[in-house]
Design a protein around this motif. Structure first.
Motif, short mmCIF file in Angstrom:
data_model
loop_
_atom_site.label_atom_id
_atom_site.label_comp_id
_atom_site.label_asym_id
_atom_site.label_seq_id
_atom_site.Cartn_x
_atom_site.Cartn_y
_atom_site.Cartn_z
N GLN A 199 18.99 -2.91 -21.89
CA GLN A 199 19.95 -2.48 -21.11
C GLN A 199 19.91 -3.33 -19.42
OE1 GLN A 199 23.71 -0.43 -21.15
NE2 GLN A 199 24.13 -1.75 -22.87
N ASN A 200 18.75 -2.49 -18.82
CA ASN A 200 18.76 -2.81 -17.59
C ASN A 200 17.64 -3.19 -17.57
OD1 ASN A 200 20.41 -0.44 -16.98
ND2 ASN A 200 18.95 0.56 -15.52
N TYR A 201 16.80 -3.33 -18.40
CA TYR A 201 15.51 -4.87 -18.55
C TYR A 201 16.11 -6.90 -18.19
CZ TYR A 201 11.94 -7.30 -20.70
OH TYR A 201 11.34 -8.62 -20.87
N GLN A 202 17.54 -6.00 -19.51
CA GLN A 202 17.59 -7.41 -19.58
C GLN A 202 18.91 -8.11 -18.41
OE1 GLN A 202 19.28 -6.18 -23.28
NE2 GLN A 202 17.99 -7.74 -24.84
N LYS A 203 19.64 -7.12 -17.82
CA LYS A 203 20.09 -7.12 -16.42
C LYS A 203 19.30 -7.60 -15.94
CE LYS A 203 22.89 -4.61 -14.69
NZ LYS A 203 22.90 -3.14 -14.83
N LEU A 204 17.90 -7.34 -15.73
CA LEU A 204 17.06 -7.42 -14.05
C LEU A 204 16.10 -8.46 -14.60
CD1 LEU A 204 16.10 -3.08 -13.37
CD2 LEU A 204 17.43 -5.22 -11.85
N ILE A 205 16.01 -8.63 -15.81
CA ILE A 205 14.64 -9.51 -15.90
C ILE A 205 15.82 -11.52 -15.90
CG2 ILE A 205 15.19 -10.50 -18.53
CD1 ILE A 205 11.33 -9.68 -16.99
N MET A 217 18.52 -11.76 -13.48
CA MET A 217 18.36 -11.43 -11.88
C MET A 217 17.10 -11.84 -11.28
SD MET A 217 20.59 -8.50 -10.19
CE MET A 217 19.21 -7.46 -9.35
N TYR A 218 15.77 -11.72 -11.70
CA TYR A 218 14.71 -11.89 -10.71
C TYR A 218 13.80 -13.54 -12.00
CZ TYR A 218 15.14 -8.34 -8.34
OH TYR A 218 16.06 -7.37 -7.17
N HIS A 219 14.51 -13.64 -13.14
CA HIS A 219 14.03 -15.05 -14.04
C HIS A 219 13.45 -16.58 -12.57
CE1 HIS A 219 12.08 -17.34 -17.01
NE2 HIS A 219 12.15 -16.60 -17.45
N PRO A 220 12.03 -16.29 -12.39
CA PRO A 220 12.03 -17.29 -12.14
C PRO A 220 12.77 -18.61 -12.23
CG PRO A 220 9.74 -16.46 -12.44
CD PRO A 220 11.12 -15.56 -13.14
N ASP A 223 16.86 -23.66 -3.11
CA ASP A 223 16.63 -23.87 -2.03
C ASP A 223 15.51 -22.08 -1.28
OD1 ASP A 223 18.24 -22.78 -2.91
OD2 ASP A 223 20.08 -23.25 -1.32
N VAL A 224 15.71 -21.32 -2.46
CA VAL A 224 15.45 -20.08 -1.48
C VAL A 224 13.85 -20.42 -1.14
CG1 VAL A 224 16.59 -18.34 -3.10
CG2 VAL A 224 14.18 -18.78 -3.85
N PRO A 225 14.13 -19.52 -0.05
CA PRO A 225 12.65 -19.33 0.76
C PRO A 225 11.24 -19.32 -0.18
CG PRO A 225 14.30 -18.21 2.63
CD PRO A 225 15.45 -18.61 0.87
N ALA A 226 10.13 -19.25 0.21
CA ALA A 226 8.85 -19.45 -0.79
C ALA A 226 8.81 -18.32 -1.21
CB ALA A 226 8.21 -20.18 -0.30
N GLY A 227 8.63 -17.46 -0.06
CA GLY A 227 8.53 -15.77 0.17
C GLY A 227 9.75 -15.52 -0.41
N THR A 228 10.73 -15.43 -0.76
CA THR A 228 11.53 -14.76 -1.62
C THR A 228 11.51 -15.13 -2.73
OG1 THR A 228 13.18 -15.03 0.06
CG2 THR A 228 13.93 -14.76 -1.78
N MET A 229 11.11 -16.41 -3.13
CA MET A 229 10.21 -16.82 -4.85
C MET A 229 9.29 -16.04 -5.52
SD MET A 229 11.23 -18.57 -6.64
CE MET A 229 11.25 -19.36 -8.08
N GLU A 230 9.07 -15.89 -4.57
CA GLU A 230 6.79 -15.15 -4.59
C GLU A 230 7.65 -13.63 -4.46
OE1 GLU A 230 3.28 -14.48 -2.15
OE2 GLU A 230 3.65 -16.75 -2.72
N GLU A 231 8.55 -12.47 -4.06
CA GLU A 231 9.20 -11.21 -4.80
C GLU A 231 9.74 -11.53 -5.32
OE1 GLU A 231 11.35 -9.50 -1.17
OE2 GLU A 231 9.99 -10.82 0.58
N CYS A 232 10.35 -12.70 -6.20
CA CYS A 232 11.16 -12.70 -7.17
C CYS A 232 10.28 -12.91 -7.94
CB CYS A 232 11.74 -13.37 -7.22
SG CYS A 232 13.65 -13.41 -6.41
N VAL A 233 8.78 -13.46 -8.47
CA VAL A 233 8.20 -13.57 -9.23
C VAL A 233 7.83 -12.23 -9.44
CG1 VAL A 233 5.82 -14.06 -9.70
CG2 VAL A 233 7.68 -15.93 -8.70
N GLN A 234 6.94 -11.72 -8.46
CA GLN A 234 6.09 -10.38 -8.15
C GLN A 234 7.42 -9.09 -9.47
OE1 GLN A 234 3.27 -10.65 -7.10
NE2 GLN A 234 3.17 -8.94 -8.46
#
Ligand code: ZN
Length: 149
Positions: free
Chosen positions: A29-35, A37-40, A46-57
């Motif tokens: 459940q947690n995995y599905q929620k988080l994945i 949330m952070y799916h590229p 318009d999110v900054p590139a750095g934030t985008m990178e963090e999300c991908v990470q």
């Protein structure tokens, strides 16, 4: 000389925002929620590139965490590793013992050794192949299991 580097350990449970005691279905459940949330693809353009990178990470980490914890076998292995790390953190190893030095119990297929506190170190035949640290069933002493050649 030992030159290998240890890969930094990650706490896959905390990456999934879960307790080590969580069930696989909770983890899922947690995995599905988080994945999600952070799916590229879910990030606004318009999110900054750095934030985008963090999300991908983060996305990659979450995916890795689930690969390990979502599978009975790898989860068991990881839990065992965690358990050993916990033991290591508890204190110094009291003795190093070869499996052959322990006594073999035919009845329950385990090896055991008396601790100086009067308690017992015991490890099942199956565990003996994998674990290297065994804690006393009575006190907090630990022995390290050496695997003879
Ligand atoms: Zn003991």
């Amino acid at each position: 000389m030992m030159a290998f580097e240890q890969t930094p350990k990650k706490d896959w449970y905390s990456i999934l925002g879960a307790n080590p005691s969580a069930s696989i279905s909770d983890l899922k459940q947690n995995y599905q929620k988080l994945i999600l949330m952070y799916h590229p693809d879910k990030q606004s353009a318009d999110v900054p590139a750095g934030t985008m990178e963090e999300c991908v990470q983060k996305f990659i980490e979450i995916d890795q965490a689930w690969k390990i914890l979502g599978n009975e076998e790898t989860k068991k292995e990881y839990d065992l590793q965690r358990h050993e790390d916990d033991l290591r953190n508890m204190g110094p190893v009291d003795a190093q013992v070869y499996l052959e030095e322990m006594s073999w119990n035919k009845d329950d297929h385990s090896f055991s050794l008396s601790c100086r506190c009067g308690g017992k170190y015991s490890v099942s035949e199956e565990e003996a192949e994998e674990v290297t640290l065994v804690s006393c069933d009575t006190c907090s002493l630990i022995i390290e299991l050496l695997h003879g050649s």
